[in-house]
Design a protein around this motif. Sequence first.
Motif, PDB file in Angstrom:
ATOM      1  N   PHE B  33       0.835  -1.192   0.000  1.00  0.00           N
ATOM      2  CA  PHE B  33       0.000   0.000   0.000  1.00  0.00           C
ATOM      3  C   PHE B  33       0.878   1.253   0.000  1.00  0.00           C
ATOM      4  O   PHE B  33       1.949   1.276   0.613  1.00  0.00           O
ATOM      5  CB  PHE B  33      -0.846   0.074   1.276  1.00  0.00           C
ATOM      6  CG  PHE B  33      -1.813  -1.044   1.449  1.00  0.00           C
ATOM      7  CD1 PHE B  33      -1.394  -2.273   1.945  1.00  0.00           C
ATOM      8  CD2 PHE B  33      -3.150  -0.876   1.145  1.00  0.00           C
ATOM      9  CE1 PHE B  33      -2.294  -3.314   2.129  1.00  0.00           C
ATOM     10  CE2 PHE B  33      -4.065  -1.909   1.327  1.00  0.00           C
ATOM     11  CZ  PHE B  33      -3.628  -3.131   1.809  1.00  0.00           C
ATOM     12  N   TYR B  35       0.334   5.226   1.219  1.00  0.00           N
ATOM     13  CA  TYR B  35      -0.524   6.181   1.910  1.00  0.00           C
ATOM     14  C   TYR B  35       0.161   7.546   1.934  1.00  0.00           C
ATOM     15  O   TYR B  35       1.393   7.640   1.917  1.00  0.00           O
ATOM     16  CB  TYR B  35      -0.755   5.780   3.370  1.00  0.00           C
ATOM     17  CG  TYR B  35      -1.610   4.570   3.585  1.00  0.00           C
ATOM     18  CD1 TYR B  35      -1.044   3.307   3.711  1.00  0.00           C
ATOM     19  CD2 TYR B  35      -2.991   4.688   3.697  1.00  0.00           C
ATOM     20  CE1 TYR B  35      -1.835   2.192   3.945  1.00  0.00           C
ATOM     21  CE2 TYR B  35      -3.789   3.571   3.929  1.00  0.00           C
ATOM     22  CZ  TYR B  35      -3.204   2.330   4.050  1.00  0.00           C
ATOM     23  OH  TYR B  35      -3.990   1.234   4.274  1.00  0.00           O
ATOM     24  N   LEU B  43      -4.552  10.038   7.221  1.00  0.00           N
ATOM     25  CA  LEU B  43      -3.977   8.991   6.368  1.00  0.00           C
ATOM     26  C   LEU B  43      -4.916   8.711   5.208  1.00  0.00           C
ATOM     27  O   LEU B  43      -6.063   8.320   5.400  1.00  0.00           O
ATOM     28  CB  LEU B  43      -3.780   7.709   7.161  1.00  0.00           C
ATOM     29  CG  LEU B  43      -2.400   7.426   7.701  1.00  0.00           C
ATOM     30  CD1 LEU B  43      -2.444   6.228   8.638  1.00  0.00           C
ATOM     31  CD2 LEU B  43      -1.423   7.155   6.581  1.00  0.00           C
ATOM     32  N   LEU B  45      -5.366   6.601   1.545  1.00  0.00           N
ATOM     33  CA  LEU B  45      -4.846   5.538   0.702  1.00  0.00           C
ATOM     34  C   LEU B  45      -4.694   6.070  -0.718  1.00  0.00           C
ATOM     35  O   LEU B  45      -5.649   6.593  -1.303  1.00  0.00           O
ATOM     36  CB  LEU B  45      -5.809   4.355   0.710  1.00  0.00           C
ATOM     37  CG  LEU B  45      -5.436   3.175  -0.181  1.00  0.00           C
ATOM     38  CD1 LEU B  45      -4.160   2.508   0.304  1.00  0.00           C
ATOM     39  CD2 LEU B  45      -6.582   2.165  -0.218  1.00  0.00           C
ATOM     40  N   TYR B  48      -2.819   0.540  -4.053  1.00  0.00           N
ATOM     41  CA  TYR B  48      -2.273  -0.694  -3.503  1.00  0.00           C
ATOM     42  C   TYR B  48      -2.206  -1.778  -4.547  1.00  0.00           C
ATOM     43  O   TYR B  48      -2.905  -1.740  -5.567  1.00  0.00           O
ATOM     44  CB  TYR B  48      -2.993  -1.147  -2.237  1.00  0.00           C
ATOM     45  CG  TYR B  48      -4.366  -1.744  -2.365  1.00  0.00           C
ATOM     46  CD1 TYR B  48      -5.468  -0.938  -2.541  1.00  0.00           C
ATOM     47  CD2 TYR B  48      -4.550  -3.113  -2.215  1.00  0.00           C
ATOM     48  CE1 TYR B  48      -6.733  -1.493  -2.592  1.00  0.00           C
ATOM     49  CE2 TYR B  48      -5.812  -3.670  -2.269  1.00  0.00           C
ATOM     50  CZ  TYR B  48      -6.898  -2.849  -2.448  1.00  0.00           C
ATOM     51  OH  TYR B  48      -8.156  -3.395  -2.501  1.00  0.00           O
ATOM     52  N   ARG B  50      -1.525  -6.113  -5.290  1.00  0.00           N
ATOM     53  CA  ARG B  50      -1.560  -7.491  -4.814  1.00  0.00           C
ATOM     54  C   ARG B  50      -0.792  -8.315  -5.828  1.00  0.00           C
ATOM     55  O   ARG B  50      -1.101  -8.272  -7.036  1.00  0.00           O
ATOM     56  CB  ARG B  50      -3.012  -7.978  -4.720  1.00  0.00           C
ATOM     57  CG  ARG B  50      -3.197  -9.451  -4.380  1.00  0.00           C
ATOM     58  CD  ARG B  50      -3.037  -9.748  -2.900  1.00  0.00           C
ATOM     59  NE  ARG B  50      -3.650  -8.772  -2.032  1.00  0.00           N
ATOM     60  CZ  ARG B  50      -4.956  -8.710  -1.755  1.00  0.00           C
ATOM     61  NH1 ARG B  50      -5.802  -9.552  -2.296  1.00  0.00           N
ATOM     62  NH2 ARG B  50      -5.402  -7.780  -0.938  1.00  0.00           N
ATOM     63  N   ASP B  56      -6.053  -0.939  -6.916  1.00  0.00           N
ATOM     64  CA  ASP B  56      -6.821   0.285  -6.752  1.00  0.00           C
ATOM     65  C   ASP B  56      -5.866   1.454  -6.665  1.00  0.00           C
ATOM     66  O   ASP B  56      -4.966   1.452  -5.831  1.00  0.00           O
ATOM     67  CB  ASP B  56      -7.673   0.197  -5.480  1.00  0.00           C
ATOM     68  CG  ASP B  56      -8.695   1.319  -5.381  1.00  0.00           C
ATOM     69  OD1 ASP B  56      -9.786   1.080  -4.821  1.00  0.00           O
ATOM     70  OD2 ASP B  56      -8.415   2.449  -5.824  1.00  0.00           O
ATOM     71  N   SER B  58      -7.424   4.663  -7.062  1.00  0.00           N
ATOM     72  CA  SER B  58      -8.411   5.734  -7.183  1.00  0.00           C
ATOM     73  C   SER B  58      -8.117   6.920  -6.270  1.00  0.00           C
ATOM     74  O   SER B  58      -8.625   8.007  -6.478  1.00  0.00           O
ATOM     75  CB  SER B  58      -9.816   5.196  -6.899  1.00  0.00           C
ATOM     76  OG  SER B  58      -9.875   4.637  -5.611  1.00  0.00           O
ATOM     77  N   PHE B  91       3.718   7.027   3.331  1.00  0.00           N
ATOM     78  CA  PHE B  91       3.994   5.741   3.956  1.00  0.00           C
ATOM     79  C   PHE B  91       3.734   4.609   2.979  1.00  0.00           C
ATOM     80  O   PHE B  91       2.771   4.633   2.210  1.00  0.00           O
ATOM     81  CB  PHE B  91       3.097   5.507   5.173  1.00  0.00           C
ATOM     82  CG  PHE B  91       3.449   6.329   6.378  1.00  0.00           C
ATOM     83  CD1 PHE B  91       2.657   7.398   6.762  1.00  0.00           C
ATOM     84  CD2 PHE B  91       4.564   6.022   7.150  1.00  0.00           C
ATOM     85  CE1 PHE B  91       2.970   8.160   7.877  1.00  0.00           C
ATOM     86  CE2 PHE B  91       4.878   6.765   8.271  1.00  0.00           C
ATOM     87  CZ  PHE B  91       4.089   7.838   8.628  1.00  0.00           C
ATOM     88  N   PRO B 100      -8.290 -14.084   0.068  1.00  0.00           N
ATOM     89  CA  PRO B 100      -8.885 -12.790  -0.290  1.00  0.00           C
ATOM     90  C   PRO B 100     -10.146 -12.451   0.506  1.00  0.00           C
ATOM     91  O   PRO B 100     -10.535 -11.294   0.568  1.00  0.00           O
ATOM     92  CB  PRO B 100      -9.220 -12.968  -1.780  1.00  0.00           C
ATOM     93  CG  PRO B 100      -8.328 -14.043  -2.257  1.00  0.00           C
ATOM     94  CD  PRO B 100      -8.136 -14.972  -1.089  1.00  0.00           C
ATOM     95  N   SER B 103      -9.301 -10.854   6.461  1.00  0.00           N
ATOM     96  CA  SER B 103      -8.527  -9.640   6.687  1.00  0.00           C
ATOM     97  C   SER B 103      -7.109  -9.992   7.141  1.00  0.00           C
ATOM     98  O   SER B 103      -6.780 -11.159   7.309  1.00  0.00           O
ATOM     99  CB  SER B 103      -9.216  -8.776   7.737  1.00  0.00           C
ATOM    100  OG  SER B 103      -8.626  -7.495   7.768  1.00  0.00           O
ATOM    101  N   GLN B 106      -1.485  -4.888   8.382  1.00  0.00           N
ATOM    102  CA  GLN B 106      -0.561  -4.111   7.577  1.00  0.00           C
ATOM    103  C   GLN B 106       0.604  -3.689   8.460  1.00  0.00           C
ATOM    104  O   GLN B 106       0.407  -3.322   9.609  1.00  0.00           O
ATOM    105  CB  GLN B 106      -1.194  -2.824   7.081  1.00  0.00           C
ATOM    106  CG  GLN B 106      -2.307  -2.945   6.109  1.00  0.00           C
ATOM    107  CD  GLN B 106      -2.811  -1.580   5.765  1.00  0.00           C
ATOM    108  OE1 GLN B 106      -2.260  -0.891   4.903  1.00  0.00           O
ATOM    109  NE2 GLN B 106      -3.852  -1.148   6.433  1.00  0.00           N
TER     110      GLN B 106
END
Lengths: 110, 117
Positions: B33, B35, B43, B45, B48, B50, B56, B58, B91, B100, B103, B106
Amino acid sequence: EDKVVQSPLSLVVHEGDTVTLNCSYEVTNFRSLLWYKQEKKAPTFLFMLTSSGIEKKSGRLSSILDKKELFSILNITATQTGDSAVYLCAVDRNFNKFYFGSGTKLNVKP
Amino acid sequence: DARVTQTPRDKVTEMGQEVTMRCQPILGHNTVFWYRQTMMQGLELLAYFRNRAPLDDSGMPKDRFSAEMPDATLATLKIQPSEPRDSAVYFCASGLVLNPDSSYEQYFGPGTRLTVT
């Protein structure tokens, strides 16, 4: 719109006090709620909560999640000056997109 | 002691210059990720990945920001051209997603403090 709201924004206590920090959320496809402690640098992981009503503990810190009322609390007992930090709450929703609250700034005075 | 590393730790640059920030995720982690943290916005986002694929982005201003993972041990965030409003701490965080539908935690790097004058 997804949101994570923390309260209070800031808090000043004395060593030995017990504090309760709050995090409420409105997100779609909730997966988990995470608590982080941020001192002067990067956030460090404290807890991950996925199930309602199950308390997680680590030393003087504990946290619990209420998925019905959509909130979590972080308790710190017998606070110490080293607990002074910003405490961040984040919610992991579908596709692992994390939303962070604005944080609670805790100041523990000697 | 596995940790996320970021370089540079501090960067001061002039408006209009290109800035590249680098991140080395924890070995074996498959999710990375980016940030941005400011006093006003907290913070946010930005993007990120995978397994090195962007999932994503956006949250990122597309016209000037770009994020890539050239390989599993390196993630980059580039700003071109930089503007004073980009001043923030950036960060990188990484995590291991085994399922997937579940959770995960991080782990954050130390951050890059960017100042654009």
